[in-house]
Design a protein around this motif. Structure first.
Motif, PDB file in Angstrom:
ATOM      1  N   VAL A 103      19.406 -20.385  39.759  1.00  0.00           N
ATOM      2  CA  VAL A 103      18.184 -20.188  39.151  1.00  0.00           C
ATOM      3  C   VAL A 103      16.778 -20.100  39.490  1.00  0.00           C
ATOM      4  CG1 VAL A 103      16.844 -21.807  37.286  1.00  0.00           C
ATOM      5  CG2 VAL A 103      19.241 -21.776  37.192  1.00  0.00           C
ATOM      6  N   LYS A 104      17.106 -20.668  40.334  1.00  0.00           N
ATOM      7  CA  LYS A 104      15.216 -19.975  41.426  1.00  0.00           C
ATOM      8  C   LYS A 104      15.277 -19.129  42.009  1.00  0.00           C
ATOM      9  CE  LYS A 104      14.643 -25.690  42.301  1.00  0.00           C
ATOM     10  NZ  LYS A 104      15.085 -26.245  43.456  1.00  0.00           N
ATOM     11  N   SER A 105      16.365 -18.308  42.168  1.00  0.00           N
ATOM     12  CA  SER A 105      16.138 -17.253  42.504  1.00  0.00           C
ATOM     13  C   SER A 105      16.229 -16.848  41.784  1.00  0.00           C
ATOM     14  CB  SER A 105      17.772 -16.620  43.575  1.00  0.00           C
ATOM     15  OG  SER A 105      18.009 -17.001  44.500  1.00  0.00           O
ATOM     16  N   SER A 106      16.519 -16.288  40.195  1.00  0.00           N
ATOM     17  CA  SER A 106      16.238 -16.249  39.059  1.00  0.00           C
ATOM     18  C   SER A 106      14.936 -15.634  38.997  1.00  0.00           C
ATOM     19  CB  SER A 106      17.267 -16.943  38.107  1.00  0.00           C
ATOM     20  OG  SER A 106      16.970 -15.657  36.545  1.00  0.00           O
ATOM     21  N   HIS A 107      13.984 -16.903  38.973  1.00  0.00           N
ATOM     22  CA  HIS A 107      12.522 -17.478  38.315  1.00  0.00           C
ATOM     23  C   HIS A 107      12.101 -16.175  39.628  1.00  0.00           C
ATOM     24  CE1 HIS A 107      13.670 -21.451  36.696  1.00  0.00           C
ATOM     25  NE2 HIS A 107      13.669 -20.209  36.003  1.00  0.00           N
ATOM     26  N   VAL A 108      12.580 -16.341  40.798  1.00  0.00           N
ATOM     27  CA  VAL A 108      11.157 -15.601  41.861  1.00  0.00           C
ATOM     28  C   VAL A 108      11.438 -14.328  40.942  1.00  0.00           C
ATOM     29  CG1 VAL A 108      11.342 -14.834  44.218  1.00  0.00           C
ATOM     30  CG2 VAL A 108      12.012 -17.379  43.606  1.00  0.00           C
ATOM     31  N   LEU A 109      12.494 -13.526  40.665  1.00  0.00           N
ATOM     32  CA  LEU A 109      13.112 -12.211  40.420  1.00  0.00           C
ATOM     33  C   LEU A 109      12.673 -11.438  39.470  1.00  0.00           C
ATOM     34  CD1 LEU A 109      16.963 -12.250  42.128  1.00  0.00           C
ATOM     35  CD2 LEU A 109      15.052 -10.595  42.661  1.00  0.00           C
ATOM     36  N   CYS A 110      11.944 -12.423  38.533  1.00  0.00           N
ATOM     37  CA  CYS A 110      11.805 -12.817  37.206  1.00  0.00           C
ATOM     38  C   CYS A 110      10.328 -11.604  36.943  1.00  0.00           C
ATOM     39  CB  CYS A 110      12.340 -13.440  36.337  1.00  0.00           C
ATOM     40  SG  CYS A 110      13.154 -13.442  35.582  1.00  0.00           S
ATOM     41  N   ARG A 111       9.488 -12.847  38.116  1.00  0.00           N
ATOM     42  CA  ARG A 111       8.337 -11.928  38.851  1.00  0.00           C
ATOM     43  C   ARG A 111       8.156 -11.145  39.088  1.00  0.00           C
ATOM     44  NH1 ARG A 111       8.148 -18.755  39.391  1.00  0.00           N
ATOM     45  NH2 ARG A 111       8.553 -17.447  41.850  1.00  0.00           N
ATOM     46  N   ARG A 112       8.773 -11.297  39.798  1.00  0.00           N
ATOM     47  CA  ARG A 112       9.079 -10.143  41.056  1.00  0.00           C
ATOM     48  C   ARG A 112       8.998  -8.344  39.999  1.00  0.00           C
ATOM     49  NH1 ARG A 112      12.355 -10.848  47.119  1.00  0.00           N
ATOM     50  NH2 ARG A 112      10.990  -8.418  46.988  1.00  0.00           N
ATOM     51  N   LEU A 113      10.051  -8.565  39.036  1.00  0.00           N
ATOM     52  CA  LEU A 113      11.068  -7.192  38.303  1.00  0.00           C
ATOM     53  C   LEU A 113       9.406  -7.361  36.753  1.00  0.00           C
ATOM     54  CD1 LEU A 113      13.901  -6.872  39.082  1.00  0.00           C
ATOM     55  CD2 LEU A 113      12.552  -5.911  39.975  1.00  0.00           C
ATOM     56  N   GLN A 114       8.704  -9.024  36.976  1.00  0.00           N
ATOM     57  CA  GLN A 114       8.112  -8.347  35.581  1.00  0.00           C
ATOM     58  C   GLN A 114       8.329  -8.720  33.811  1.00  0.00           C
ATOM     59  OE1 GLN A 114       4.832  -5.804  35.568  1.00  0.00           O
ATOM     60  NE2 GLN A 114       3.929  -7.277  36.825  1.00  0.00           N
ATOM     61  N   THR A 115      10.471  -9.509  34.067  1.00  0.00           N
ATOM     62  CA  THR A 115      11.106  -9.604  32.800  1.00  0.00           C
ATOM     63  C   THR A 115      11.067 -11.092  32.710  1.00  0.00           C
ATOM     64  OG1 THR A 115      13.443  -8.513  32.112  1.00  0.00           O
ATOM     65  CG2 THR A 115      13.104  -9.597  34.848  1.00  0.00           C
ATOM     66  N   PRO A 116      12.125 -10.914  31.656  1.00  0.00           N
ATOM     67  CA  PRO A 116      11.509 -12.047  30.843  1.00  0.00           C
ATOM     68  C   PRO A 116      12.630 -13.573  31.313  1.00  0.00           C
ATOM     69  CG  PRO A 116      11.921 -10.881  29.122  1.00  0.00           C
ATOM     70  CD  PRO A 116      11.827 -10.093  29.857  1.00  0.00           C
ATOM     71  N   SER A 117      13.766 -12.748  31.303  1.00  0.00           N
ATOM     72  CA  SER A 117      15.165 -13.004  31.820  1.00  0.00           C
ATOM     73  C   SER A 117      16.166 -12.300  32.381  1.00  0.00           C
ATOM     74  CB  SER A 117      15.436 -14.380  31.115  1.00  0.00           C
ATOM     75  OG  SER A 117      15.897 -13.157  29.283  1.00  0.00           O
TER      76      SER A 117
END
Length: 388
Positions: free
Chosen positions: A32-46
């Motif tokens: 889940v934390k990796s998902s949060h990092v990647l969402c911020r980097r890719l600017q995608t909501p989920s």
């Protein structure tokens, strides 16, 4: 879980179940934390589970970027194998409980495979429900039946418990792979984690302290440990692959519990079937052109027939559960989240932490997953072959 405890021993099984539960929970956290990092980097909501893997490899170190699509396809493949495997286990479970009841009252001994074949038309009809909304009421009825059936089963478990000193605290090293496969099958649910977090009103409540994840997993591990501990304490070496098969056959109350739980599992087959069907359909619908609706129904029917055929081929419930757990859930629940975290943080400043502790921690989890995968698969297949 009582069968898992039989392969581990009473005391060791209790501590090992909490340990595996803690490791599984931690792996969900890092995913889940990796998902949060990647969402911020890719600017995608989920992102979904497979999407997280693809995104991690896409923005990761240059040598692994070309494997992004492979990472997504691999996780989708394991999710399908895992969930289809669970559907097969459901069929074996339903048939085994029905056979116990029907054979007793008809004074016959019909082949278990016949009961599986008889379920096929009903499962096909149920699988044709395409909308998740229409499956929800069946799930509610199943929850009520499960709770009632397990309440009755616990009545028999707690009645006239033997002396606890007669139950071994540790089984044997050779039986531990079966314990690992069965326990992780029961405890691991990583396939539903990302959809759950993505659809929450306040996703920030999912992780944290205590958080939805920690609270939910603690309750789940506590329930499974309780069932496993007391079930094995009550029945010892006579513990069967499903604890519902242990209570006496000559009592209507215990037989009604088997029927209730068999019906409940049947009613949840549609939900279990929904996710792998969605993954398969998403990747095959373009081949059906203008006849997509007909194609989807045909694919659903073929997938149900496949699950019944696999169940008929492997009707031994205990080793089958362990095999699905060892093959699919040790990879999905332990190895893949660790690999995703490593790829995600590899190029971040101080991403690996002081003395590269995150690298060594993830290597240890991956090694644990590989050990469980290899030994659990080998022992489960051996048990299946010996049972034939």
């Amino acid at each position: 879980m009582p069968m898992a405890f039989r392969n581990a021993g009473l005391t060791f099984g209790l501590f090992a179940t909490f340990f595996i539960g803690a490791v599984c929970t931690y792996c969900v956290h890092i995913l889940v934390k990796s998902s949060h990092v990647l969402c911020r980097r890719l600017q995608t909501p989920s992102l979904g589970f497979a999407d997280v893997a693809e995104a991690a490899f896409l923005v990761g170190p240059e040598p692994v970027q070309k494997y992004a699509r492979l990472a997504k396809a691999t996780i989708n493949s394991f999710l399908v194998i895992d969930l289809v495997g669970c559907c097969c286990v459901y069929i074996v479970f339903i048939s085994t409980n029905l056979k116990e009841v029907v054979d007793y009252y008809t004074e016959t001994d019909k082949d278990l495979r016949m009961y599986m074949a008889m379920l096929l038309p009903l499962l096909i009809i149920f699988s044709l429900v395409r909308n998740l909304k229409y499956l929800a009421p069946f799930s509610m009825v199943a929850n009520i039946l499960i709770a009632t059936g397990m309440g009755i089963t616990f009545y028999y478990i707690l009645y006239d418990l033997p002396t606890i000193s007669d139950v071994p605290n540790f089984a044997s090293w050779s039986q531990l792979p079966m314990f690992f496969g069965t326990a992780i099958f029961a405890l691991e649910g990583i396939g539903v984690v990302m959809p759950l977090e993505n659809n929450m009103k306040t996703p920030s409540h999912f992780v944290g302290c205590p958080g939805v994840l920690n609270t939910g997993m603690f309750v789940v591990v506590l329930l499974y440990s309780t069932v496993g501990f007391f079930g094995y304490w009550r029945y010892g070496e006579n513990t069967k692959a499903s604890i519902t098969l242990n209570p006496p056959q000559n009592e209507i109350l215990s037989q009604s519990a088997k029927i209730m739980i068999a019906i409940a599992i049947f009613l949840t087959y549609g939900l279990q079937f929904y996710v792998p069907m969605e993954i398969i359909w998403k990747n095959t619908k373009q081949y059906f052109g203008s006849r997509r609706l007909l194609g989807e129904y045909l694919l659903r029917i073929l997938l149900v027939i496949f699950t019944v055929c696999v169940a008929i081929a492997i009707p031994n419930l205990g080793p089958f559960i362990s095999l699905v757990g060892a093959v699919c859930l040790s990879t999905l629940g332990l190895m893949f989240p660790s690999v995703i975290e490593l790829v995600t943080i590899w190029e971040l400043e101080n991403g690996l932490g002081k003395w590269n502790w995150r690298l060594w921690k993830n290597i240890a989890i991956i090694a644990f997953g590989v050990l469980g995968f290899v030994t659990g698969t080998y022992v489960s297949i051996q048990e299946i072959l010996e049972a034939k």
